[in-house]
Design an enzyme around this catalytic site. Structure first.
Site, PDB file in Angstrom:
ATOM      1  N   ILE A 136       0.909  -1.151   0.000  1.00 55.56           N
ATOM      2  CA  ILE A 136       0.000   0.000   0.000  1.00 55.56           C
ATOM      3  C   ILE A 136       0.948   1.200   0.000  1.00 55.56           C
ATOM      4  CG2 ILE A 136      -1.765   1.294   1.251  1.00 55.56           C
ATOM      5  CD1 ILE A 136      -2.756  -1.377   2.409  1.00 55.56           C
ATOM      6  N   PRO A 137       1.158   1.820  -1.160  1.00 53.92           N
ATOM      7  CA  PRO A 137       2.304   2.720  -1.360  1.00 53.92           C
ATOM      8  C   PRO A 137       2.192   4.107  -0.724  1.00 53.92           C
ATOM      9  CG  PRO A 137       0.983   2.632  -3.337  1.00 53.92           C
ATOM     10  CD  PRO A 137       0.371   1.642  -2.378  1.00 53.92           C
ATOM     11  N   CYS A 138       2.272   4.141   0.591  1.00 59.56           N
ATOM     12  CA  CYS A 138       2.208   5.413   1.305  1.00 59.56           C
ATOM     13  C   CYS A 138       3.418   6.299   1.013  1.00 59.56           C
ATOM     14  CB  CYS A 138       2.054   5.177   2.807  1.00 59.56           C
ATOM     15  SG  CYS A 138       3.285   4.081   3.521  1.00 59.56           S
ATOM     16  N   HIS A 139       4.493   5.720   0.504  1.00 55.52           N
ATOM     17  CA  HIS A 139       5.675   6.525   0.161  1.00 55.52           C
ATOM     18  C   HIS A 139       5.388   7.485  -0.986  1.00 55.52           C
ATOM     19  CE1 HIS A 139       5.923   2.989  -2.484  1.00 55.52           C
ATOM     20  NE2 HIS A 139       6.547   3.792  -3.347  1.00 55.52           N
TER      21      HIS A 139
END
Length: 195
Positions: A136-139
């Site tokens: 889950i690409p929170c970056h």
């Protein structure tokens, strides 16, 4: 509670990545600062108090896809997930999954897309609670001005992930992103809520 779950780790360009799975799917990933202590503490609070068994067999698809991601071959993940969080957190995380590889958005942009245009700070808190970084690409969420802000694994790891994807300012990845995912330039309506 007796839940069958396992964990493993792989080495990556950003350091060790710890990953865990339940019988439902991948439930946690940990990288960067504070690992593996933070990873195991999260598992103890949210999955089961007993330590998971170290077993790479049920993690082979996830480990393979992570290796492909770090080698630049994979841009999306196709794994079953066992996502644990509040309804609001899950709504935010569901929006993060839609951010394309090589693109970034702001906290305020994410808030607007989930129908909470003044909720950038709440969105930031939900992003900070993401148990599945990279998957889950929170970056891919940055400050309103494009600055790198808050990342559980540390800003160096966030920068490395965005660099891998070509999404740092000046990289070509941002220019190739669909317009709705590009960070707005000089949007004066974002103000303090943007974080």
């Amino acid at each position: 509670m007796n839940i069958a779950f396992a964990y493993g780790r792989i080495d990556s360009p950003v350091g060790p990545v710890w990953i865990a799975t339940t019988e439902v799917g991948i439930c946690a990933a940990g990288l960067g600062t504070g690992q593996p202590d933070r990873f195991f503490a999260w598992l103890s609070r949210h999955i089961a108090p007993e330590l998971p068994r170290e077993d790479l067999a049920p993690l082979i698809p996830a480990l393979t896809q992570l290796r492909e991601y770090f080698s630049g071959v994979r841009h999306e993940f196709d794994l079953p997930l066992d996502v644990r969080g509040t309804d609001f957190q899950k709504a935010v995380w569901g929006e993060l999954v839609r951010i394309p590889y090589g693109a970034t958005t702001s906290y305020g942009g994410s808030a607007r897309r989930i129908g909470r245009p003044r909720g950038a700070r709440a969105v930031g808190a939900a992003i900070g609670a993401n148990p599945l970084p990279i998957l889950i690409p929170c970056h891919r969420v940055v400050g309103a001005d494009g600055s790198l802000t808050g990342y559980g694994g540390g800003l160096e790891v966030k920068a490395s992930l965005l660099r891998l994807e070509g999404a740092l300012p000046g990289d070509t990845g941002r220019d190739n992103a669909p317009p709705e995912w590009r960070r707005p330039q000089g949007d004066s309506k974002q103000g303090e809520e943007e974080k």
